[in-house]
Design an enzyme around this catalytic site. Structure first.
Site, PDB file in Angstrom:
ATOM      1  N   GLY A 224       7.393   3.159 -18.996  1.00 24.06           N
ATOM      2  CA  GLY A 224       8.557   2.967 -19.864  1.00 24.06           C
ATOM      3  C   GLY A 224       9.475   1.903 -19.289  1.00 24.06           C
TER       4      GLY A 224
ATOM      5  N   GLY B 193      12.372   0.934 -20.639  1.00 23.16           N
ATOM      6  CA  GLY B 193      13.636   1.030 -21.367  1.00 23.16           C
ATOM      7  C   GLY B 193      14.817   1.051 -20.412  1.00 23.16           C
ATOM      8  CB  ALA B 194      18.220   2.454 -20.842  1.00 21.01           C
TER       9      ALA B 194
ATOM     10  N   GLY C 232      13.896   3.404 -17.228  1.00 20.37           N
ATOM     11  CA  GLY C 232      12.720   2.867 -16.532  1.00 20.37           C
ATOM     12  C   GLY C 232      12.988   1.476 -15.977  1.00 20.37           C
TER      13      GLY C 232
ATOM     14  CG  ASN D 245      18.454  14.015 -21.515  1.00 24.96           C
ATOM     15  OD1 ASN D 245      19.026  14.195 -20.449  1.00 24.96           O
ATOM     16  ND2 ASN D 245      18.931  13.232 -22.462  1.00 24.96           N
TER      17      ASN D 245
ATOM     18  CB  ALA E  69      21.099   2.413 -18.033  1.00 27.67           C
TER      19      ALA E  69
ATOM     20  CE  LYS F 210      22.101  14.860 -18.341  1.00 30.58           C
ATOM     21  NZ  LYS F 210      21.052  13.905 -18.204  1.00 30.58           N
TER      22      LYS F 210
ATOM     23  CB  SER G  73      21.250   9.210 -25.939  1.00 26.54           C
ATOM     24  OG  SER G  73      20.796  10.512 -25.648  1.00 26.54           O
TER      25      SER G  73
HETATM   26  N1  LIG Z   1      19.793   5.719 -21.017  1.00 28.90           N
HETATM   27  C1  LIG Z   1      20.591   6.598 -20.419  1.00 28.90           C
HETATM   28  O1  LIG Z   1      21.759   6.277 -20.150  1.00 28.90           O
HETATM   29  C2  LIG Z   1      20.095   7.973 -20.042  1.00 28.90           C
HETATM   30  C3  LIG Z   1      20.918   8.781 -19.225  1.00 28.90           C
HETATM   31  C4  LIG Z   1      20.458  10.031 -18.858  1.00 28.90           C
HETATM   32  C5  LIG Z   1      19.214  10.489 -19.288  1.00 28.90           C
HETATM   33  N2  LIG Z   1      18.434   9.693 -20.080  1.00 28.90           N
HETATM   34  C6  LIG Z   1      17.119  10.208 -20.482  1.00 28.90           C
HETATM   35  O2  LIG Z   1      16.109   9.395 -19.890  1.00 28.90           O
HETATM   36  C7  LIG Z   1      14.952   9.332 -20.739  1.00 28.90           C
HETATM   37  C8  LIG Z   1      14.648   7.862 -21.050  1.00 28.90           C
HETATM   38  O3  LIG Z   1      15.735   7.344 -21.813  1.00 28.90           O
HETATM   39  P1  LIG Z   1      16.008   5.788 -22.037  1.00 28.90           P
HETATM   40  O4  LIG Z   1      17.430   5.684 -22.447  1.00 28.90           O
HETATM   41  O5  LIG Z   1      15.531   5.000 -20.877  1.00 28.90           O
HETATM   42  O6  LIG Z   1      15.085   5.503 -23.310  1.00 28.90           O
HETATM   43  P2  LIG Z   1      14.622   4.072 -23.867  1.00 28.90           P
HETATM   44  O7  LIG Z   1      15.607   3.013 -23.487  1.00 28.90           O
HETATM   45  O8  LIG Z   1      14.292   4.270 -25.299  1.00 28.90           O
HETATM   46  O9  LIG Z   1      13.287   3.774 -23.047  1.00 28.90           O
HETATM   47  C9  LIG Z   1      12.094   4.465 -23.264  1.00 28.90           C
HETATM   48  C10 LIG Z   1      10.975   3.493 -22.993  1.00 28.90           C
HETATM   49  O10 LIG Z   1       9.729   4.173 -23.075  1.00 28.90           O
HETATM   50  C11 LIG Z   1       8.821   3.252 -23.626  1.00 28.90           C
HETATM   51  N3  LIG Z   1       7.601   3.895 -24.092  1.00 28.90           N
HETATM   52  C12 LIG Z   1       7.424   4.758 -25.121  1.00 28.90           C
HETATM   53  N4  LIG Z   1       6.123   5.094 -25.222  1.00 28.90           N
HETATM   54  C13 LIG Z   1       5.484   4.423 -24.240  1.00 28.90           C
HETATM   55  C14 LIG Z   1       4.129   4.346 -23.828  1.00 28.90           C
HETATM   56  N5  LIG Z   1       3.175   5.024 -24.461  1.00 28.90           N
HETATM   57  N6  LIG Z   1       3.808   3.538 -22.797  1.00 28.90           N
HETATM   58  C15 LIG Z   1       4.754   2.836 -22.138  1.00 28.90           C
HETATM   59  N7  LIG Z   1       6.065   2.873 -22.467  1.00 28.90           N
HETATM   60  C16 LIG Z   1       6.410   3.655 -23.513  1.00 28.90           C
HETATM   61  C17 LIG Z   1       9.592   2.559 -24.725  1.00 28.90           C
HETATM   62  O11 LIG Z   1       8.907   1.395 -25.116  1.00 28.90           O
HETATM   63  P3  LIG Z   1       9.479   0.286 -26.128  1.00 28.90           P
HETATM   64  O12 LIG Z   1      10.042  -0.777 -25.207  1.00 28.90           O
HETATM   65  O13 LIG Z   1       8.309  -0.152 -26.909  1.00 28.90           O
HETATM   66  O14 LIG Z   1      10.557   0.950 -26.938  1.00 28.90           O
HETATM   67  C18 LIG Z   1      10.924   2.337 -24.021  1.00 28.90           C
HETATM   68  O15 LIG Z   1      10.918   1.120 -23.311  1.00 28.90           O
HETATM   69  C19 LIG Z   1      15.317  10.157 -21.995  1.00 28.90           C
HETATM   70  O16 LIG Z   1      14.841  11.466 -21.877  1.00 28.90           O
HETATM   71  C20 LIG Z   1      16.842  10.138 -21.974  1.00 28.90           C
HETATM   72  O17 LIG Z   1      17.418  11.226 -22.637  1.00 28.90           O
HETATM   73  C21 LIG Z   1      18.846   8.441 -20.462  1.00 28.90           C
END
Ligand SMILES: NC(=O)c1ccc[n+]([C@@H]2O[C@H](COP(=O)([O-])OP(=O)(O)OC[C@H]3O[C@@H](n4cnc5c(N)ncnc54)[C@H](OP(=O)(O)O)[C@@H]3O)[C@@H](O)[C@H]2O)c1
Length: 288
Positions: free
Chosen positions: A8, A10-11, A13, A96, A121, A172, A241
């Site tokens: 992943g 994303g934010a 990863g 989460n 993030a 949480k 989120s």
């Molecule tokens: N962001 C925050 O501030 C935050 C804070 C606390 C907790 N969290 C938790 O952390 C987790 C991740 O959140 P996030 O904000 O980082 O989500 P995000 O930005 O949507 O990132 C998720 C990533 O996973 C990728 N993905 C999905 N399927 C995939 C696969 N089969 N192979 C490879 N990559 C794949 C997506 O690809 P694409 O690039 O194609 O979309 C995206 O880049 C969630 O459970 C969230 O609730 C996030």
């Protein structure tokens, strides 16, 4: 130096991969292509050029796999595990909710580290991320948790172990489950100042407390009031989120944040009608 694969980009990863790449050998397993990472952090911009894979067939075994997809994308993430997991590889599930281990039934439980992350993030473009605060990571205080926390020694992410991970994860969840009031009303954290909405939040949290206790968490009654107070003290315009995803008509983590309370409640004979009703309204309102 450890060999780390992050699933992943994303934010979360992207941020963790960029930090870890400063001292470890990092492979980023991405669904959508990107070339490199640039993260604006509270200590300045950091850049990284990890190995980037978009084809799970190209993956080879590493020491650590970090899964950072959304909770509903675990089936896709699991496809990467065939190549990435060797006999000694450990999987850290950074998502989460309270079911980090259960989402990967194909991996032995003693090789999974459930991770709670508090690190705001946002991804602004492929490989471009803004990390808003330093952030914390919490893991169980066993050998795997300690080894995982040690990976972050050279970063600004404070990784710590806890003797009671179950309680930490349910606390949480108590905050996260109450956030559904923002998604349904499409109002930021300030919605908690409305006394009637605050009472709905307390009701959602009370159900979470009852089910969490049945699952082994130690949660005080006052947590319901605390969650409302914490939300009131947050920046009034901060958007959780679930709210952000719902407003953007993206899939949401409502299963991991609310329906999990209903599901686990049923297992213990504890009803969670408020979480069930709010999740039903969210889904009827357009959640995919
Ligand atoms: N962001 C925050 O501030 C935050 C804070 C606390 C907790 N969290 C938790 O952390 C987790 C991740 O959140 P996030 O904000 O980082 O989500 P995000 O930005 O949507 O990132 C998720 C990533 O996973 C990728 N993905 C999905 N399927 C995939 C696969 N089969 N192979 C490879 N990559 C794949 C997506 O690809 P694409 O690039 O194609 O979309 C995206 O880049 C969630 O459970 C969230 O609730 C996030």
């Amino acid at each position: 130096m450890a060999r780390i694969a992050v699933i992943g980009a994303g934010a979360i990863g992207g941020t963790l991969a960029a930090w870890l790449a400063q001292t470890h050998e990092v492979t980023l397993c991405a669904r959508s292509p990107l070339t490199d990472l640039e993260v604006e952090t509270p200590s300045g911009t950091i850049r990284a050029t990890p190995i980037i894979l978009t084809d799970p067939a190209a993956a080879t075994p590493v020491d650590w796999v970090l899964c950072t997809t959304k909770t509903y994308d675990c089936a896709g993430a699991a496809v990467w595990l065939t190549g990435l997991m060797g006999p000694e590889t450990r999987l850290a599930v950074i998502q989460n909710g309270v079911e980090q281990r259960e989402r990967f039934p194909m991996v032995p439980r003693d090789r999974i580290v459930p991770v709670i992350i508090d690190l705001p993030a946002e991804r602004t473009a492929p490989g471009r991320i803004v990390q808003r605060r330093d952030g914390t990571i919490t893991v169980p205080d066993d050998a795997n948790g300690e080894a995982f926390a040690a990976l972050f020694a050279e970063t600004i992410v404070a990784a710590a172990t806890t003797p009671d991970f179950v309680t930490a994860a349910w606390k949480k969840l108590a905050i996260n489950c109450s956030g559904i009031v923002s998604a349904i009303t499409l109002r930021a954290a300030e919605v908690a100042n409305d006394p009637e909405v605050a009472e709905v939040m307390r009701g959602l949290v009370r159900e979470c407390i009852a089910v969490g206790r049945a699952e082994g968490a130690t949660l005080p009654d006052k947590l319901a009031d605390q969650v409302v107070e914490w939300t009131r003290r947050a920046h009034p315009q901060s958007v959780n989120s679930l709210h952000a995803d719902f407003a953007a008509k993206r899939q949401t983590e409502v299963d991991a944040r609310n329906l999990v309370i209903v599901r686990l409640g049923e297992k213990h004979g504890i009803p969670a009608p408020l979480n069930r009703a709010m999740a039903a309204l969210l889904i009827a309102g357009g959640e995919r």
